[in-house]
Scaffold this motif. Structure first.
Motif, PDB file in Angstrom:
ATOM      1  N   ALA A  11       0.810  -1.464  -0.200  1.00 15.67           N
ATOM      2  CA  ALA A  11      -0.014  -0.211   0.146  1.00 15.67           C
ATOM      3  C   ALA A  11       0.853   1.204   0.045  1.00 15.67           C
ATOM      4  CB  ALA A  11      -0.741  -0.069   1.580  1.00 15.67           C
ATOM      5  N   ASN A  12       0.622   2.503  -0.460  1.00 21.53           N
ATOM      6  CA  ASN A  12       1.174   4.086  -0.312  1.00 21.53           C
ATOM      7  C   ASN A  12       2.215   3.744  -0.787  1.00 21.53           C
ATOM      8  OD1 ASN A  12       1.058   6.538   0.373  1.00 21.53           O
ATOM      9  ND2 ASN A  12       1.678   5.510   2.306  1.00 21.53           N
ATOM     10  N   MET A  13       1.790   3.777  -2.648  1.00 18.96           N
ATOM     11  CA  MET A  13       3.126   3.421  -3.768  1.00 18.96           C
ATOM     12  C   MET A  13       2.422   4.408  -4.416  1.00 18.96           C
ATOM     13  SD  MET A  13       4.817   0.232  -2.678  1.00 18.96           S
ATOM     14  CE  MET A  13       5.871   0.718  -4.293  1.00 18.96           C
ATOM     15  N   LEU A  14       3.644   5.280  -5.484  1.00 17.57           N
ATOM     16  CA  LEU A  14       3.682   6.211  -5.820  1.00 17.57           C
ATOM     17  C   LEU A  14       2.499   6.093  -7.174  1.00 17.57           C
ATOM     18  CD1 LEU A  14       4.214   8.845  -6.976  1.00 17.57           C
ATOM     19  CD2 LEU A  14       5.958   7.896  -8.217  1.00 17.57           C
ATOM     20  N   ASP A  16       0.407   4.242  -7.284  1.00 15.22           N
ATOM     21  CA  ASP A  16      -1.447   4.513  -6.467  1.00 15.22           C
ATOM     22  C   ASP A  16      -1.976   5.910  -6.022  1.00 15.22           C
ATOM     23  OD1 ASP A  16      -1.334   1.819  -6.703  1.00 15.22           O
ATOM     24  OD2 ASP A  16      -0.189   1.857  -4.646  1.00 15.22           O
ATOM     25  N   HIS A  17      -1.238   7.280  -6.585  1.00 21.53           N
ATOM     26  CA  HIS A  17      -1.003   8.047  -6.091  1.00 21.53           C
ATOM     27  C   HIS A  17      -2.629   8.966  -7.131  1.00 21.53           C
ATOM     28  CE1 HIS A  17      -0.318  12.411  -4.059  1.00 21.53           C
ATOM     29  NE2 HIS A  17      -0.458  12.774  -6.064  1.00 21.53           N
ATOM     30  N   LYS A  18      -3.733   9.367  -6.482  1.00 11.03           N
ATOM     31  CA  LYS A  18      -4.490   9.555  -7.076  1.00 11.03           C
ATOM     32  C   LYS A  18      -4.541  11.405  -7.659  1.00 11.03           C
ATOM     33  CE  LYS A  18      -6.883   6.022  -6.654  1.00 11.03           C
ATOM     34  NZ  LYS A  18      -6.635   4.473  -7.381  1.00 11.03           N
ATOM     35  N   ASN A  46       8.279   3.376  -9.055  1.00  9.53           N
ATOM     36  CA  ASN A  46       7.216   2.958  -7.775  1.00  9.53           C
ATOM     37  C   ASN A  46       7.887   2.728  -6.753  1.00  9.53           C
ATOM     38  OD1 ASN A  46       4.467   2.707  -7.378  1.00  9.53           O
ATOM     39  ND2 ASN A  46       4.457   0.591  -7.946  1.00  9.53           N
ATOM     40  N   THR A  48       7.381   3.725  -2.609  1.00  9.92           N
ATOM     41  CA  THR A  48       6.536   3.602  -2.064  1.00  9.92           C
ATOM     42  C   THR A  48       6.493   5.337  -1.192  1.00  9.92           C
ATOM     43  OG1 THR A  48       8.359   3.338   0.210  1.00  9.92           O
ATOM     44  CG2 THR A  48       6.911   1.673  -0.289  1.00  9.92           C
ATOM     45  N   MET A  49       5.658   6.177  -1.386  1.00 10.36           N
ATOM     46  CA  MET A  49       5.690   7.642  -0.268  1.00 10.36           C
ATOM     47  C   MET A  49       6.397   8.015   0.622  1.00 10.36           C
ATOM     48  SD  MET A  49       3.433   8.441  -2.883  1.00 10.36           S
ATOM     49  CE  MET A  49       2.920  10.217  -2.483  1.00 10.36           C
ATOM     50  N   PRO A  50       6.145   7.406   1.364  1.00 11.11           N
ATOM     51  CA  PRO A  50       7.174   7.729   2.590  1.00 11.11           C
ATOM     52  C   PRO A  50       9.008   8.150   1.822  1.00 11.11           C
ATOM     53  CG  PRO A  50       5.848   6.201   3.462  1.00 11.11           C
ATOM     54  CD  PRO A  50       5.702   5.804   2.257  1.00 11.11           C
ATOM     55  N   ARG A  87      -5.785  16.422   8.586  1.00  8.81           N
ATOM     56  CA  ARG A  87      -5.036  15.670   8.821  1.00  8.81           C
ATOM     57  C   ARG A  87      -4.573  15.800  10.344  1.00  8.81           C
ATOM     58  NH1 ARG A  87      -1.977  12.907   5.070  1.00  8.81           N
ATOM     59  NH2 ARG A  87      -3.192  12.738   3.238  1.00  8.81           N
TER      60      ARG A  87
END
Length: 167
Positions: A11-14, A16-18, A46, A48-50, A87
């Motif tokens: 989860a939280n991969m580039l 998948d970014h919307k 690709n 991870t976002m972090p 947030r």
């Protein structure tokens, strides 16, 4: 024969970014970057976002990415003020004026007070009210369900959200 399970991406991969852009900010270096996800995918793959803020900081030549403890890189994702407040659990003052709060919008330090038209005022047991109505219930809807112990009128109360004073 066992059924083979397909490997899924974490989860939280580039990929998948919307959003239209991925925004980064570093207050120390005074950098604000807006990058398209397609450009980031092309340059870094690709990820991870972090892991992205550090990669972007390195590509911009930040020497602080090499430091693990002292004076390290502080680049992070940048959100709009509204998104940041949401947030962080803050309440938007414009929402407060409309009275469209939900129990889920409140932070743990907020207190609820009820004021009846007969003049009676009292602090509400927030946890009990939230448990009976649900976290997504509007606070204004809760006011219509309360019965005053002094005058016995139902639905004439007004609920006020307050933060306790600082010590």
């Amino acid at each position: 024969m066992r059924n083979a399970e397909h490997a899924t991406s974490p989860a939280n991969m580039l990929a998948d970014h919307k959003g239209e852009t991925v925004d980064f900010i570093c207050e120390d270096c005074e950098i604000l970057k807006r990058l398209k996800p397609a450009a980031l995918l092309e340059e870094y793959g690709n990820q991870t976002m972090p892991s992205l803020p550090e990669l972007v900081a390195k590509s911009l030549g930040c020497k602080r990415t090499e430091n693990a403890f002292y004076d390290r890189c502080k680049m992070h994702f940048h959100f709009s003020p509204d998104e940041w407040a949401k947030r962080m659990g803050y309440i938007d003052p414009r929402e407060q004026k409309r009275g469209e709060f939900r129990f889920s919008d409140l932070s743990r330090w907020h207190r609820l007070y009820v004021h009846c038209s007969c003049g009676r005022k009292n602090e509400l047991d927030r946890e009990r009210l939230e448990k009976s109505l649900g976290k997504e219930a509007l606070i204004s809807d809760a006011a219509g369900k309360l019965v005053c112990k002094k005058c016995g009128v139902k639905g004439s109360a007004k609920i006020i959200v307050r933060s306790p004073p600082r010590d």
